[in-house]
Design an enzyme around this catalytic site. Structure first.
Site, PDB file in Angstrom:
ATOM      1  N   SER A  63       0.832  -1.212   0.000  1.00  0.00           N
ATOM      2  CA  SER A  63       0.000   0.000   0.000  1.00  0.00           C
ATOM      3  C   SER A  63       0.862   1.255   0.000  1.00  0.00           C
ATOM      4  O   SER A  63       2.018   1.240   0.453  1.00  0.00           O
ATOM      5  CB  SER A  63      -0.898   0.009   1.244  1.00  0.00           C
ATOM      6  OG  SER A  63      -1.683  -1.166   1.292  1.00  0.00           O
TER       7      SER A  63
HETATM    8  N1  SAM Z   1      -0.410  -4.934   4.123  1.00  0.00           N
HETATM    9  C1  SAM Z   1       0.326  -5.230   2.931  1.00  0.00           C
HETATM   10  C2  SAM Z   1       1.719  -4.650   2.962  1.00  0.00           C
HETATM   11  O1  SAM Z   1       2.091  -4.009   3.949  1.00  0.00           O
HETATM   12  O2  SAM Z   1       2.449  -4.874   1.982  1.00  0.00           O
HETATM   13  C3  SAM Z   1      -0.408  -4.855   1.669  1.00  0.00           C
HETATM   14  C4  SAM Z   1      -1.594  -5.697   1.461  1.00  0.00           C
HETATM   15  S1  SAM Z   1      -2.145  -5.900  -0.205  1.00  0.00           S
HETATM   16  C5  SAM Z   1      -2.864  -4.351  -0.516  1.00  0.00           C
HETATM   17  C6  SAM Z   1      -3.506  -6.999   0.136  1.00  0.00           C
HETATM   18  C7  SAM Z   1      -3.082  -8.418   0.458  1.00  0.00           C
HETATM   19  O3  SAM Z   1      -4.217  -9.124   0.944  1.00  0.00           O
HETATM   20  C8  SAM Z   1      -2.582  -9.198  -0.746  1.00  0.00           C
HETATM   21  O4  SAM Z   1      -1.295  -9.684  -0.501  1.00  0.00           O
HETATM   22  C9  SAM Z   1      -3.606 -10.321  -0.893  1.00  0.00           C
HETATM   23  O5  SAM Z   1      -3.064 -11.530  -1.391  1.00  0.00           O
HETATM   24  C10 SAM Z   1      -4.084 -10.455   0.524  1.00  0.00           C
HETATM   25  N2  SAM Z   1      -5.392 -11.133   0.703  1.00  0.00           N
HETATM   26  C11 SAM Z   1      -6.519 -11.013  -0.035  1.00  0.00           C
HETATM   27  N3  SAM Z   1      -7.498 -11.795   0.490  1.00  0.00           N
HETATM   28  C12 SAM Z   1      -6.961 -12.408   1.591  1.00  0.00           C
HETATM   29  C13 SAM Z   1      -7.457 -13.335   2.550  1.00  0.00           C
HETATM   30  N4  SAM Z   1      -8.715 -13.810   2.538  1.00  0.00           N
HETATM   31  N5  SAM Z   1      -6.629 -13.744   3.534  1.00  0.00           N
HETATM   32  C14 SAM Z   1      -5.351 -13.296   3.600  1.00  0.00           C
HETATM   33  N6  SAM Z   1      -4.820 -12.424   2.705  1.00  0.00           N
HETATM   34  C15 SAM Z   1      -5.621 -11.983   1.721  1.00  0.00           C
END
Ligand code: SAM
Length: 226
Positions: A63
């Site tokens: 993000s």
């Molecule tokens: N917080 C992260 C960082 O600091 O880099 C950025 C997060 S990114 C915007 C969103 C993440 O959520 C992705 O890596 C995606 O694979 C994950 N995601 C989506 N659905 C999910 C789920 N049900 N459980 C765990 N992770 C999930």
């Protein structure tokens, strides 16, 4: 050309303070401390302090810095807190949280549990957290974070860093009374940040800014291929 990451880090944090995105001194300290350059892919390292989301592979992003600042400010993590993050991605947000709950006050050592559904990113985040010196404060779990992580519940704080169609019930159930949950909720194109407090077993919701996240995919999230 060599890049002075410390100078870049200080500049972006100062500008976020100036723009009013960053107010809490402990969040400011955490963003000044965590080396974001360790959480982006090597070929994008020189862009680590550009304030926009960056690709981390598998169609996912780390993000933008202002988004991490706003969400962490809204979450208000305290030293000693047990935190659950859903959507580990690069591990950067988890490191910022660990800095606040486990490192800033060594006498109150909390912990961060963070869940990621994509195995390649679980490995990426574990490596980044190790190199940056946060692995003893953060546990990275592979799985569907919409189910929470009941093994360590209840949590003082829960943060979801992917876009949910609605608030997953297991996360509300796993939030401690007196705890706070921050989550972007909306459709696949735009969401609003919800700040949810559990007080005497009841849920109180405040509405934050509009935002755009990649989808939260899982049993209590979107049921799509991505
Ligand atoms: N917080 C992260 C960082 O600091 O880099 C950025 C997060 S990114 C915007 C969103 C993440 O959520 C992705 O890596 C995606 O694979 C994950 N995601 C989506 N659905 C999910 C789920 N049900 N459980 C765990 N992770 C999930």
């Amino acid at each position: 050309m060599s890049v002075d990451f410390e100078v870049q880090r200080r500049r972006i944090v100062e500008s976020l303070v100036h723009m009013g995105y960053l107010k809490n001194p402990r969040v400011i300290k955490a963003l000044l401390t965590v080396p974001r350059e360790y959480f982006v892919p090597a070929h994008l390292r020189e862009y680590a302090y550009v304030d926009s989301p960056l690709p981390i592979g598998h169609g996912q992003t780390i993000s933008a810095i202002h988004m991490v600042a706003i969400m962490t400010d809204e979450l208000e993590p305290e030293p000693g807190d047990k935190v659950l993050e859903v959507g580990t991605g690069s591990g950067y947000q988890a490191a910022v949280l660990a800095e606040m709950v486990a490192k800033q006050d060594p006498s109150r050592r909390g912990h961060v549990y963070t869940i990621e559904r994509i195995p390649g990113l679980v490995e990426f985040a574990r490596r980044n957290l190790e190199v940056a010196g946060y692995s003893e404060y953060v546990t990275v779990i592979e799985g569907d974070g919409t189910l929470g992580y009941p093994k360590q519940a209840p949590y003082d704080r829960i943060i979801v860093t992917a876009a949910a169609p609605e608030v997953p019930k297991p996360l509300l159930d796993q939030l401690r009374d007196g705890g706070r949950l921050v989550i972007p909720v909306g459709d696949l194109y735009i969401q609003r940040l919800l700040i949810i407090d559990k007080v005497d077993g009841k849920v109180k919701t405040r509405y934050g800014i509009e935002c755009v996240f990649v989808p939260l995919i899982g049993e209590y999230g979107w049921k799509i291929k991505y």
